[in-house]
Scaffold this motif. Structure first.
Motif, PDB file in Angstrom:
ATOM      1  N   PHE A  66       1.274  -1.292  -0.384  1.00  0.00           N
ATOM      2  CA  PHE A  66      -0.286  -0.217  -0.028  1.00  0.00           C
ATOM      3  C   PHE A  66       0.659   1.132   0.119  1.00  0.00           C
ATOM      4  O   PHE A  66       0.611   2.155  -0.764  1.00  0.00           O
ATOM      5  N   ARG A 102      -3.852  -4.323  -6.288  1.00  0.00           N
ATOM      6  CA  ARG A 102      -4.683  -3.733  -7.140  1.00  0.00           C
ATOM      7  C   ARG A 102      -4.808  -2.564  -7.070  1.00  0.00           C
ATOM      8  O   ARG A 102      -4.703  -1.641  -7.178  1.00  0.00           O
ATOM      9  N   ILE A 103      -4.677  -2.073  -5.097  1.00  0.00           N
ATOM     10  CA  ILE A 103      -5.127  -0.427  -5.055  1.00  0.00           C
ATOM     11  C   ILE A 103      -4.003   0.031  -5.466  1.00  0.00           C
ATOM     12  O   ILE A 103      -4.466   1.250  -5.635  1.00  0.00           O
ATOM     13  N   HIS A 154     -14.064  -1.185   3.635  1.00  0.00           N
ATOM     14  CA  HIS A 154     -12.545  -1.181   2.165  1.00  0.00           C
ATOM     15  C   HIS A 154     -13.311   0.488   2.546  1.00  0.00           C
ATOM     16  O   HIS A 154     -12.395   1.086   1.365  1.00  0.00           O
ATOM     17  N   LEU A 157     -11.108   3.651   2.180  1.00  0.00           N
ATOM     18  CA  LEU A 157      -9.902   4.124   1.297  1.00  0.00           C
ATOM     19  C   LEU A 157     -10.369   5.268   0.597  1.00  0.00           C
ATOM     20  O   LEU A 157      -9.673   5.869  -0.169  1.00  0.00           O
TER      21      LEU A 157
END
Length: 252
Positions: A66, A102-103, A154, A157
């Motif tokens: 991240f 993917r984030i 989630h 985010l």
């Protein structure tokens, strides 16, 4: 944050914490690195985070991945993109870590490379408290990602949106109509306390606006045709024509 010497000292301290810290400290350190270098892919930091992304502790690996997304947010950095593609293959059987990869990839290619999440603006002299708060919420949530980000929370985010803004330099005339002007874009040089009129940028290239500015880049007008109504060329800048400007005629 926002101060080069202090940032370098803090990064060295973080590396000591990774060697000798407890498990929960080791999960937090990569996130702190990402916060210090938001949208500024420093080679040493990217290498360190890439090493931590293969850690045996899944929490440390998720935090590091991240943080890689935060460090490269909106830069389209080719090296980071390659590292994240390799991580996507490495963690293809672990759905939780793959989600974080993917984030991070989404952050890296944010706005197709035209956005930034760095909370400092106005030539890195002013701090946006809203942007910093927007960064802190997902960073704190990632400390215990398995209970928040990787489950039903989630949506935290989305707080990153508070820190997103374009890296464009767009010039307007006094009627707020878009106008194209020649600007020099180069690496910023600290000229504080120097005598006379020292150069504030080095290794510059001349472009026509609108242009994209990198993290440590600065822009200045290439000609005296226009006068800027602000001392810092960043974001939207209003220009007015210089009444004393005379175009140089080309000699036959």
């Amino acid at each position: 944050m926002g101060e080069s010497v202090g940032s370098a000292m803090s990064l060295r301290t973080f590396e000591h914490l990774m060697h000798y810290g407890e498990a929960y400290v080791r999960r937090t350190v990569p996130l702190a690195m990402g916060l210090v270098c938001a949208s500024n892919p420093v080679v040493g930091v990217v290498d360190t985070l890439s090493k931590f992304s293969h850690d045996n502790d899944k929490g440390v690996a998720s935090s590091a991945i991240f943080a890689m997304g935060m460090v490269g947010a909106g830069t389209n950095n080719a090296r980071l993109a390659q590292l994240l593609r390799q991580l996507a293959t490495y963690y293809q059987k672990d759905a939780d870590v793959l989600f974080v990869v993917r984030i991070a990839q989404g952050l890296l290619h944010m706005g197709k490379g035209t956005m930034s999440i760095n909370p400092y603006h106005h030539d890195r002299t002013l701090l946006s408290h809203t942007a910093l708060a927007g960064l802190l919420v997902p960073v704190v949530a990632m400390i215990s990602a398995e209970k928040l980000i990787l489950t039903s929370s989630h949506f935290l985010l989305y707080y990153l949106v508070r820190a997103m803004y374009p890296r464009f330099l767009i010039t307007l005339d006094e009627n707020l109509e878009s106008v194209s002007a020649s600007v020099r874009v180069g690496q910023a040089v600290d000229a504080v306390g120097q005598v006379g009129r020292p150069k504030t940028i080095t290794g510059f290239q001349t472009h026509e606006t609108p242009v994209l500015l990198g993290h440590s880049e600065r822009a200045e007008l290439a000609t005296e045709k226009y006068l800027a109504l602000t001392s810092v060329l960043e974001g939207f800048v209003i220009l007015k024509k210089n009444p004393d400007y005379v175009e140089e005629k080309e000699e036959d």
